[in-house]
Design a protein around this motif. Structure first.
Motif, PDB file in Angstrom:
ATOM      1  N   UNK A  10       0.794  -1.203  -0.064  1.00  8.92           N
ATOM      2  CA  UNK A  10      -0.071   0.027   0.105  1.00  8.92           C
ATOM      3  C   UNK A  10       0.807   1.292   0.039  1.00  8.92           C
ATOM      4  N   UNK A  11       2.055   0.966  -0.319  1.00  9.06           N
ATOM      5  CA  UNK A  11       2.943   2.323  -0.283  1.00  9.06           C
ATOM      6  C   UNK A  11       3.064   3.021   0.915  1.00  9.06           C
ATOM      7  N   UNK A  12       2.975   2.518   1.990  1.00 10.50           N
ATOM      8  CA  UNK A  12       3.171   3.246   3.440  1.00 10.50           C
ATOM      9  C   UNK A  12       4.661   3.595   3.611  1.00 10.50           C
TER      10      UNK A  12
ATOM     11  N   UNK B 210      13.225   0.689  -2.554  1.00  8.74           N
ATOM     12  CA  UNK B 210      12.805   1.985  -3.205  1.00  8.74           C
ATOM     13  C   UNK B 210      11.421   1.993  -3.946  1.00  8.74           C
ATOM     14  N   UNK B 211      10.832   2.864  -4.050  1.00  5.56           N
ATOM     15  CA  UNK B 211       9.712   3.307  -4.631  1.00  5.56           C
ATOM     16  C   UNK B 211       9.607   2.967  -6.093  1.00  5.56           C
ATOM     17  N   UNK B 212       8.983   1.988  -6.820  1.00  5.86           N
ATOM     18  CA  UNK B 212       9.055   1.662  -8.263  1.00  5.86           C
ATOM     19  C   UNK B 212       7.982   2.443  -9.085  1.00  5.86           C
ATOM     20  N   UNK B 213       7.712   2.089 -10.093  1.00  4.79           N
ATOM     21  CA  UNK B 213       6.540   2.774 -10.881  1.00  4.79           C
ATOM     22  C   UNK B 213       5.562   2.626 -10.286  1.00  4.79           C
ATOM     23  N   UNK B 214       4.893   1.629  -9.398  1.00  2.59           N
ATOM     24  CA  UNK B 214       3.556   1.612  -8.758  1.00  2.59           C
ATOM     25  C   UNK B 214       3.660   1.038  -7.325  1.00  2.59           C
ATOM     26  N   UNK B 215       4.437   0.290  -7.080  1.00  2.00           N
ATOM     27  CA  UNK B 215       4.612   0.226  -5.520  1.00  2.00           C
ATOM     28  C   UNK B 215       6.174  -0.243  -5.397  1.00  2.00           C
ATOM     29  N   UNK B 216       6.397  -0.170  -3.921  1.00  2.00           N
ATOM     30  CA  UNK B 216       7.897  -0.280  -3.513  1.00  2.00           C
ATOM     31  C   UNK B 216       8.592  -1.631  -4.039  1.00  2.00           C
TER      32      UNK B 216
END
Ligand code: SF4
Ligand code: SF4
Length: 82
Positions: free
Chosen positions: A10-12, A25-31
């Motif tokens: 959930x990209x928290x 690291x944060x990718x294009x949609x999620x970590x």
């Protein structure tokens, strides 16, 4: 083996600052986890700290595409910290 973040993320942002190897690291949609830097926390902690802090159970799993022995994880740790 390296760990893998699944689409349940959930990209928290809880895991990224906790990784001792800067593998997350944060990718294009999620970590995402860089498998070349993930040692399952070997060399730092007894267990993967990203799994410990992630609030969504079973979001961070073992990456079957990166089969590694404990010895290979230690070798990766040594490569990261020469
Ligand atoms: S298991 Fe450890 S080294 Fe691997 S991504 Fe998670 S926190 Fe980073
Ligand atoms: S702690 Fe879990 S939910 Fe949060 S960003 Fe990391 S993998 Fe995603």
């Amino acid at each position: 083996m390296a760990l893998l973040i699944t689409k349940s993320c959930i990209n928290c942002d809880m895991c990224e600052p906790e990784c001792p190897n800067q593998a997350i690291a944060l990718g294009t949609e999620i970590y995402e986890i860089d498998p070349t830097r993930c040692t399952e926390c070997i060399g730092h902690y007894e267990a993967p700290t990203c799994q410990r802090v992630c609030p969504i159970t079973h979001t961070i799993i073992q990456d079957a595409a990166w089969q590694e022995t404990r010895e290979q994880l230690w070798e990766k740790f040594v490569m990261l910290y020469p």
